[in-house]
Design a protein around this motif. Structure first.
Motif, mmCIF file in Angstrom:
data_model
loop_
_atom_site.group_PDB
_atom_site.id
_atom_site.type_symbol
_atom_site.label_atom_id
_atom_site.label_comp_id
_atom_site.label_asym_id
_atom_site.label_seq_id
_atom_site.Cartn_x
_atom_site.Cartn_y
_atom_site.Cartn_z
ATOM 1 N N ASP A 33 0.854 -1.182 0.000
ATOM 2 C CA ASP A 33 0.000 0.000 0.000
ATOM 3 C C ASP A 33 0.893 1.236 0.000
ATOM 4 O O ASP A 33 1.647 1.447 0.966
ATOM 5 C CB ASP A 33 -0.903 0.010 1.232
ATOM 6 C CG ASP A 33 -1.782 -1.226 1.321
ATOM 7 O OD1 ASP A 33 -1.913 -1.938 0.303
ATOM 8 O OD2 ASP A 33 -2.338 -1.484 2.404
ATOM 9 N N ASN A 57 -0.233 -0.689 -4.595
ATOM 10 C CA ASN A 57 -1.618 -0.314 -4.355
ATOM 11 C C ASN A 57 -1.625 1.161 -3.953
ATOM 12 O O ASN A 57 -1.290 1.492 -2.820
ATOM 13 C CB ASN A 57 -2.227 -1.157 -3.225
ATOM 14 C CG ASN A 57 -1.818 -2.617 -3.316
ATOM 15 O OD1 ASN A 57 -1.849 -3.215 -4.383
ATOM 16 N ND2 ASN A 57 -1.421 -3.200 -2.176
ATOM 17 N N GLN A 87 -6.060 1.492 -5.122
ATOM 18 C CA GLN A 87 -6.551 1.034 -3.823
ATOM 19 C C GLN A 87 -7.748 1.892 -3.433
ATOM 20 O O GLN A 87 -7.612 3.023 -2.974
ATOM 21 C CB GLN A 87 -5.470 1.087 -2.749
ATOM 22 C CG GLN A 87 -5.978 0.436 -1.460
ATOM 23 C CD GLN A 87 -4.873 0.041 -0.531
ATOM 24 O OE1 GLN A 87 -3.945 0.801 -0.315
ATOM 25 N NE2 GLN A 87 -4.964 -1.142 0.044
ATOM 26 N N SER A 89 -11.445 2.769 -1.482
ATOM 27 C CA SER A 89 -11.914 2.627 -0.106
ATOM 28 C C SER A 89 -13.196 3.409 0.105
ATOM 29 O O SER A 89 -13.674 4.117 -0.791
ATOM 30 C CB SER A 89 -10.847 3.138 0.876
ATOM 31 O OG SER A 89 -10.794 4.564 0.840
ATOM 32 N N LYS A 134 -7.736 -2.956 -5.857
ATOM 33 C CA LYS A 134 -7.765 -3.628 -4.559
ATOM 34 C C LYS A 134 -8.496 -2.750 -3.547
ATOM 35 O O LYS A 134 -8.138 -1.586 -3.372
ATOM 36 C CB LYS A 134 -6.337 -3.903 -4.057
ATOM 37 C CG LYS A 134 -6.297 -4.476 -2.636
ATOM 38 C CD LYS A 134 -4.874 -4.673 -2.143
ATOM 39 C CE LYS A 134 -4.847 -5.070 -0.667
ATOM 40 N NZ LYS A 134 -3.478 -5.317 -0.164
ATOM 41 N N PRO A 135 -9.516 -3.283 -2.875
ATOM 42 C CA PRO A 135 -10.161 -2.512 -1.801
ATOM 43 C C PRO A 135 -9.209 -2.337 -0.619
ATOM 44 O O PRO A 135 -8.282 -3.127 -0.427
ATOM 45 C CB PRO A 135 -11.371 -3.367 -1.416
ATOM 46 C CG PRO A 135 -11.580 -4.288 -2.580
ATOM 47 C CD PRO A 135 -10.215 -4.542 -3.123
ATOM 48 N N HIS A 136 -9.488 -1.323 0.189
ATOM 49 C CA HIS A 136 -8.650 -1.015 1.351
ATOM 50 C C HIS A 136 -9.452 -1.093 2.645
ATOM 51 O O HIS A 136 -10.643 -0.787 2.680
ATOM 52 C CB HIS A 136 -8.078 0.401 1.214
ATOM 53 C CG HIS A 136 -7.512 0.961 2.479
ATOM 54 N ND1 HIS A 136 -6.253 0.652 2.942
ATOM 55 C CD2 HIS A 136 -8.051 1.806 3.406
ATOM 56 C CE1 HIS A 136 -6.031 1.280 4.082
ATOM 57 N NE2 HIS A 136 -7.107 1.981 4.390
ATOM 58 N N TYR A 140 -12.260 -3.601 2.378
ATOM 59 C CA TYR A 140 -11.646 -4.906 2.076
ATOM 60 C C TYR A 140 -12.277 -5.996 2.940
ATOM 61 O O TYR A 140 -12.656 -7.064 2.445
ATOM 62 C CB TYR A 140 -10.136 -4.838 2.337
ATOM 63 C CG TYR A 140 -9.363 -6.066 1.912
ATOM 64 C CD1 TYR A 140 -8.692 -6.093 0.692
ATOM 65 C CD2 TYR A 140 -9.283 -7.196 2.723
ATOM 66 C CE1 TYR A 140 -7.961 -7.210 0.295
ATOM 67 C CE2 TYR A 140 -8.571 -8.318 2.337
ATOM 68 C CZ TYR A 140 -7.912 -8.318 1.118
ATOM 69 O OH TYR A 140 -7.188 -9.432 0.717
ATOM 70 N N ASN A 141 -12.397 -5.715 4.234
ATOM 71 C CA ASN A 141 -12.965 -6.709 5.144
ATOM 72 C C ASN A 141 -14.463 -6.894 4.926
ATOM 73 O O ASN A 141 -14.983 -8.006 5.060
ATOM 74 C CB ASN A 141 -12.686 -6.304 6.597
ATOM 75 C CG ASN A 141 -11.204 -6.379 6.936
ATOM 76 O OD1 ASN A 141 -10.494 -7.283 6.503
ATOM 77 N ND2 ASN A 141 -10.719 -5.419 7.702
ATOM 78 N N GLY A 167 -7.824 -9.624 -3.999
ATOM 79 C CA GLY A 167 -8.592 -9.749 -2.775
ATOM 80 C C GLY A 167 -8.323 -11.049 -2.042
ATOM 81 O O GLY A 167 -7.458 -11.849 -2.429
ATOM 82 N N SER A 171 -13.414 -15.014 -0.752
ATOM 83 C CA SER A 171 -14.294 -13.891 -0.423
ATOM 84 C C SER A 171 -15.441 -13.793 -1.424
ATOM 85 O O SER A 171 -15.341 -14.233 -2.570
ATOM 86 C CB SER A 171 -13.506 -12.574 -0.418
ATOM 87 O OG SER A 171 -12.994 -12.288 -1.713
ATOM 88 N N CYS A 245 0.939 -9.378 0.353
ATOM 89 C CA CYS A 245 0.899 -7.962 0.737
ATOM 90 C C CYS A 245 1.927 -7.654 1.813
ATOM 91 O O CYS A 245 2.037 -8.362 2.822
ATOM 92 C CB CYS A 245 -0.495 -7.591 1.238
ATOM 93 S SG CYS A 245 -0.651 -5.851 1.722
#
Length: 275
Positions: A33, A57, A87, A89, A134-136, A140-141, A167, A171, A245
């Motif tokens: 990141d 990212n 990245q 969010s 990529k989500p942050h 992400y969670n 990811g 998921s 990561c």
């Protein structure tokens, strides 16, 4: 299942004898990141990490980053031949994108596309392009289990042109992305603790972040070579991933990243960006 994780079919031809194939050399991407600053504030050591990682990212302004930072880091990434990733969010600068939020699906899809588009301008100016998304943090969670939010992120990626996505294996996000015919890339974390089910331990729980550098290095090798890691409760679990990561905002991140890459290469692991 992503193409990287599908087993190759074996040829069979009756009683013919074939020579044994050459041993497969494991390949892993190292992502970090980066660009997580704002104005005069800088969190990640971008100049030092970019020669080490293979994918970056880059924060797109919602949890960190601003126009000048995105431009600078994209230029540096292109200079080092590092793949540029958006990245994305939740819109949460104050909370660094780590606070749970409820955003309507259509709004979230638009905001994901908006962030990708913003980064794409600076990637193209550097002679490169945004190669994946990529989500942050909290997003992400959230998309690990939340069908609606995962679908909204997928819709946003499709709106922005349909890039590959990075990811957590298993998921809902990767499942829905694959159904939408996006390329999916599974990733693992050497410095984050796992549950027995293969998800990340919430940061609010003690032991969620692995702080011992030697442990992080050894876990990196186990994930890259054996697709396995020990959960927080001591269970050996399988985590198949094409990318690893390395968090850029942890103390000593640069030296740790160098140690990880050196250790992987010394043990026959090829470090290369995913296709």
């Amino acid at each position: 299942m992503s193409p990287e994780n599908r087993p190759s079919p074996e040829a069979h031809s009756g009683s013919e004898t074939h020579s044994s194939p050459a041993p497969h050399r494991p390949v892993i991407d190292l992502n970090a990141d980066l660009g997580e600053g704002f104005g005069r504030w800088r969190l990640t050591e971008d100049e030092q990490l970019l020669p080490v990682v293979t994918s970056a990212n880059i924060a797109c302004g919602f949890h960190a980053g601003d126009a000048a930072t995105m431009r600078r880091v994209c230029a540096l990434a292109a200079e080092h031949g590092v793949r540029i990733g958006a990245q994305v969010s939740y819109r949460d600068l104050a909370g660094f994108g780590r606070r749970a939020m409820d955003v309507p699906a259509d709004e979230l899809a638009a905001e994901v596309a908006y962030q990708i588009g913003a980064l794409e301008v600076f990637a193209r100016a550097a002679g490169a392009a945004v190669a994946y998304v990529k989500p942050h943090g909290a997003l992400y969670n959230r998309v690990v289990h939340d069908e609606e939010q995962a679908g909204a992120v997928v819709d946003g990626v499709l709106l922005a042109g349909g890039l590959p996505v990075l990811g957590l294996p298993g998921s809902r996000f990767l499942d829905l992305a694959a159904k939408a015919e996006l390329s999916v890339v599974a990733e693992a974390f050497a410095d984050r603790a796992y549950t027995d089910e293969g998800t990340l331990v919430p940061r609010t729980r003690e032991g969620a972040v692995v702080t011992d550098p030697s442990a992080v290095v050894e876990r990196s090798l186990g994930l890259a070579r054996d697709s396995a890691v020990t959960s927080l409760d001591g269970r050996r679990i399988t985590v198949r991933a094409r990318s690893l990561c390395l968090h850029g905002d942890t103390p000593g991140a640069v030296e740790l990243a160098r140690r990880v890459r050196r250790h992987l290469e010394e043990h026959g692991i090829e470090v290369a960006a995913f296709a």
